[in-house]
Design a protein around this motif. Structure first.
Motif, PDB file in Angstrom:
ATOM      1  N   SER A 135     -12.492   8.482 -11.301  1.00 30.61           N
ATOM      2  CA  SER A 135     -11.343   9.101 -11.964  1.00 30.61           C
ATOM      3  C   SER A 135     -10.185   9.348 -11.011  1.00 30.61           C
ATOM      4  CB  SER A 135     -11.759  10.442 -12.592  1.00 30.61           C
ATOM      5  OG  SER A 135     -12.800  10.244 -13.529  1.00 30.61           O
ATOM      6  N   GLY A 136     -10.431   9.193  -9.717  1.00 28.46           N
ATOM      7  CA  GLY A 136      -9.405   9.531  -8.740  1.00 28.46           C
ATOM      8  C   GLY A 136      -8.439   8.390  -8.459  1.00 28.46           C
ATOM      9  N   PHE A 137      -7.235   8.770  -8.042  1.00 29.36           N
ATOM     10  CA  PHE A 137      -6.227   7.772  -7.703  1.00 29.36           C
ATOM     11  C   PHE A 137      -6.668   6.926  -6.499  1.00 29.36           C
ATOM     12  CE2 PHE A 137      -2.912  10.723  -9.737  1.00 29.36           C
ATOM     13  CZ  PHE A 137      -2.963  10.021 -10.932  1.00 29.36           C
ATOM     14  N   ALA A 138      -7.363   7.554  -5.549  1.00 33.52           N
ATOM     15  CA  ALA A 138      -7.763   6.837  -4.340  1.00 33.52           C
ATOM     16  C   ALA A 138      -8.649   5.645  -4.689  1.00 33.52           C
ATOM     17  CB  ALA A 138      -8.483   7.785  -3.383  1.00 33.52           C
ATOM     18  N   PHE A 139      -9.591   5.855  -5.608  1.00 32.37           N
ATOM     19  CA  PHE A 139     -10.494   4.769  -6.013  1.00 32.37           C
ATOM     20  C   PHE A 139      -9.714   3.679  -6.738  1.00 32.37           C
ATOM     21  CE2 PHE A 139     -13.350   2.853  -9.195  1.00 32.37           C
ATOM     22  CZ  PHE A 139     -14.309   2.316  -8.358  1.00 32.37           C
ATOM     23  N   ALA A 140      -8.844   4.078  -7.659  1.00 30.39           N
ATOM     24  CA  ALA A 140      -8.059   3.089  -8.407  1.00 30.39           C
ATOM     25  C   ALA A 140      -7.150   2.287  -7.488  1.00 30.39           C
ATOM     26  CB  ALA A 140      -7.240   3.787  -9.486  1.00 30.39           C
ATOM     27  N   ILE A 141      -6.561   2.949  -6.506  1.00 32.42           N
ATOM     28  CA  ILE A 141      -5.690   2.242  -5.553  1.00 32.42           C
ATOM     29  C   ILE A 141      -6.513   1.262  -4.715  1.00 32.42           C
ATOM     30  CG2 ILE A 141      -4.277   2.549  -3.482  1.00 32.42           C
ATOM     31  CD1 ILE A 141      -3.261   5.184  -4.729  1.00 32.42           C
ATOM     32  N   ALA A 142      -7.719   1.686  -4.319  1.00 31.06           N
ATOM     33  CA  ALA A 142      -8.578   0.800  -3.519  1.00 31.06           C
ATOM     34  C   ALA A 142      -8.949  -0.454  -4.303  1.00 31.06           C
ATOM     35  CB  ALA A 142      -9.842   1.558  -3.086  1.00 31.06           C
ATOM     36  N   ILE A 143      -9.272  -0.269  -5.578  1.00 27.56           N
ATOM     37  CA  ILE A 143      -9.627  -1.422  -6.417  1.00 27.56           C
ATOM     38  C   ILE A 143      -8.410  -2.325  -6.609  1.00 27.56           C
ATOM     39  CG2 ILE A 143     -10.330  -2.118  -8.729  1.00 27.56           C
ATOM     40  CD1 ILE A 143     -12.629  -1.067  -7.037  1.00 27.56           C
ATOM     41  N   ASN A 144      -7.247  -1.728  -6.834  1.00 29.78           N
ATOM     42  CA  ASN A 144      -6.022  -2.535  -6.959  1.00 29.78           C
ATOM     43  C   ASN A 144      -5.743  -3.301  -5.671  1.00 29.78           C
ATOM     44  OD1 ASN A 144      -5.617  -1.673  -9.553  1.00 29.78           O
ATOM     45  ND2 ASN A 144      -3.885  -0.336  -9.103  1.00 29.78           N
ATOM     46  N   THR A 162       3.072   3.861  -8.477  1.00 28.23           N
ATOM     47  CA  THR A 162       3.157   5.133  -9.204  1.00 28.23           C
ATOM     48  C   THR A 162       2.087   6.109  -8.715  1.00 28.23           C
ATOM     49  OG1 THR A 162       4.000   3.992 -11.152  1.00 28.23           O
ATOM     50  CG2 THR A 162       3.072   6.183 -11.495  1.00 28.23           C
ATOM     51  N   MET A 163       0.859   5.594  -8.512  1.00 31.00           N
ATOM     52  CA  MET A 163      -0.221   6.472  -8.067  1.00 31.00           C
ATOM     53  C   MET A 163      -0.003   6.960  -6.646  1.00 31.00           C
ATOM     54  SD  MET A 163      -3.702   4.839  -9.750  1.00 31.00           S
ATOM     55  CE  MET A 163      -3.411   3.138  -9.265  1.00 31.00           C
ATOM     56  N   GLN A 164       0.619   6.126  -5.804  1.00 32.60           N
ATOM     57  CA  GLN A 164       0.884   6.552  -4.425  1.00 32.60           C
ATOM     58  C   GLN A 164       1.779   7.791  -4.383  1.00 32.60           C
ATOM     59  OE1 GLN A 164      -0.325   5.566  -1.648  1.00 32.60           O
ATOM     60  NE2 GLN A 164      -1.084   3.476  -1.869  1.00 32.60           N
ATOM     61  N   ILE A 165       2.696   7.892  -5.349  1.00 32.63           N
ATOM     62  CA  ILE A 165       3.635   9.021  -5.364  1.00 32.63           C
ATOM     63  C   ILE A 165       2.909  10.331  -5.677  1.00 32.63           C
ATOM     64  CG2 ILE A 165       5.630  10.015  -6.578  1.00 32.63           C
ATOM     65  CD1 ILE A 165       6.607   7.128  -7.000  1.00 32.63           C
ATOM     66  N   VAL A 166       1.956  10.271  -6.600  1.00 34.04           N
ATOM     67  CA  VAL A 166       1.306  11.511  -7.055  1.00 34.04           C
ATOM     68  C   VAL A 166      -0.013  11.788  -6.354  1.00 34.04           C
ATOM     69  CG1 VAL A 166       2.405  11.397  -9.313  1.00 34.04           C
ATOM     70  CG2 VAL A 166       0.193  10.282  -8.972  1.00 34.04           C
ATOM     71  N   GLN A 167      -0.527  10.802  -5.584  1.00 24.51           N
ATOM     72  CA  GLN A 167      -1.808  11.014  -4.907  1.00 24.51           C
ATOM     73  C   GLN A 167      -1.685  12.097  -3.838  1.00 24.51           C
ATOM     74  OE1 GLN A 167      -3.177   7.877  -2.391  1.00 24.51           O
ATOM     75  NE2 GLN A 167      -5.310   8.538  -2.429  1.00 24.51           N
ATOM     76  N   ARG A 168      -2.691  12.978  -3.790  1.00 21.19           N
ATOM     77  CA  ARG A 168      -2.692  14.039  -2.773  1.00 21.19           C
ATOM     78  C   ARG A 168      -3.536  13.610  -1.583  1.00 21.19           C
ATOM     79  NH1 ARG A 168      -0.688  18.816  -4.631  1.00 21.19           N
ATOM     80  NH2 ARG A 168      -0.355  18.985  -6.883  1.00 21.19           N
TER      81      ARG A 168
END
Length: 392
Positions: A318-327, A386-392
């Motif tokens: 569910s996290g942005f980090a995982f989604a970014i890694a897959i992308n 987009t996810m990079q902007i909001v990822q903590r």
């Protein structure tokens, strides 16, 4: 040679050995005609079905081989070394199997269907894109209409890869006529209950054997054929990460074969003058280094996703980090495969450029360029931005 032992536990090394034999004896000899005629790789899938490899991801308790995501990626990598179209169809089918296995086996209908998949070696396609949504698979115009215990569904799909050959299709749609475009469900439609009217032929630069024609799909069936969880969950936890892992792995196989052909060319050059290391050997060392990086990135991301799958309580998906890694896996792999095949062609020279040479790389190069277009890299890069902007 069967790799399906009497206690129904698969031996992965034996599976890969058998897969290499199928690749050498059946897949590779037919790869040229599959590409030239843009036809379905029938011979390859007859062989894969004979080994029950289409149900390799189905758990043992349902009669399958119980292989893991990691195992399936290795199978895609092997097939990619012999025919990228065959590997792509195998990969896309396994994505659909994973959607059912990971999200629907709590329902009696899908428990029975899993056993049917094993027994009959069903080939399952998907219909995710739709005319009018601009390639956004997380948005649908069509909606499943449920009346009592029956459903009807109609979708204008610009692409349904191997749809005409599939035994079933998993279709994304709005969960009802009042739902928003992103409030989606996924419905299993059987071949016997579906009408496909061709919208567009498939005459593409590469991946020609995937037969990715467009269709108007009309179907009906039992309401129990609607997967019991929202498609948003299926997409986040399975469809998106599983797809990019198996796709990247088959591109790795394609790149591996290209480098192997380059190595063959360098060895032939070296034999002409054994006392001098040919300049192409330096280029071979360079491209092998790129292949090493590609393999490492894929192995690392697949291992990370496997840990998520092995822990059902994990919220990592569910996290942005995982989604970014897959992308990032998809973006990087789809670019590296073009780079590697291009470098291999430079090494092979005219032998790689010709279509009638044993070292030809024309099909490899055409297939490689398709990687960035399967869910366009620009769309994925925009999502990551987009996810990079909001990822903590």
């Amino acid at each position: 040679m069967s790799t399906f032992t009497s206690d129904h536990h698969a031996d992965l090394p034996a599976v890969l050995e058998t897969l290499h034999a199928i690749g050498r004896d059946i897949v590779a000899p037919n790869a040229e005609s599959v590409d030239r005629e843009a036809r379905f790789p029938t011979e390859a899938f007859d062989a894969l079905k004979a080994q029950k490899y289409l149900s390799c991801y189905v758990p043992v308790e349902y009669g399958g081989m119980g292989l893991s995501l990691t195992d399936v990626t290795r199978m895609c990598e092997v097939l990619g070394q012999y025919c990228a179209s065959t590997a792509m169809v195998f990969a896309m089918h396994q994505i659909q199997v994973a959607c059912i296995v990971d999200h629907a086996l709590g329902a009696p209908f899908f428990q029975g269907y899993a056993r049917e998949m094993v027994q009959h070696q069903y080939l399952i396609a998907s219909a995710t894109t739709e005319l009018g949504i601009g390639g956004d698979v997380r948005s649908s115009i069509c909606a499943v209409q449920v009346d009592g215990d029956r459903f009807t569904l109609e979708k204008q799909a610009p692409v349904i890869s191997y749809g005409a050959m599939a035994d079933a299709i998993l279709v994304t749609c709005r969960k009802n006529a009042d739902a928003s475009p992103s409030d989606q469900a996924q419905v299993l439609v059987r071949k016997a209950d579906v009408t496909l009217t061709r919208l567009a032929p498939w005459d593409a630069l590469g991946f020609r054997g995937t037969c990715s024609e467009g269709f108007t799909l009309k179907s009906q069936g039992g309401a129990e054929q609607i997967l019991p969880v929202p498609y948003a969950d299926i997409h986040r936890r399975t469809m998106h990460p599983f797809a990019h892992c198996v796709w990247s792995s088959l591109w790795l196989g394609l790149a591996t074969d290209a480098v192997q052909r380059a190595r063959t060319a360098v060895r032939a050059e070296a034999r002409k003058n054994p006392s001098v290391t040919p300049i192409s050997a330096t280029r071979l060392a360079e491209v092998d280094n790129v292949l090493f990086s590609m393999r490492g990135g894929i192995r690392q991301t697949v291992a990370e996703y496997q840990r998520v799958l092995d822990d059902p309580s994990s919220e990592a998906a569910s996290g942005f980090a995982f989604a970014i890694a897959i992308n990032s896996l998809k973006l990087t792999s789809s670019q590296l495969v073009v780079d590697i095949v291009g470098k291999a062609m430079l090494i092979c020279g005219i032998a790689g450029y010709r279509n009638d040479s044993k070292l030809t790389l024309g099909r490899h190069l055409r297939d490689a360029y398709g990687a960035a277009l399967m869910v366009n890299n620009d769309r994925i890069l925009g999502q990551s931005a987009t996810m990079q902007i909001v990822q903590r």
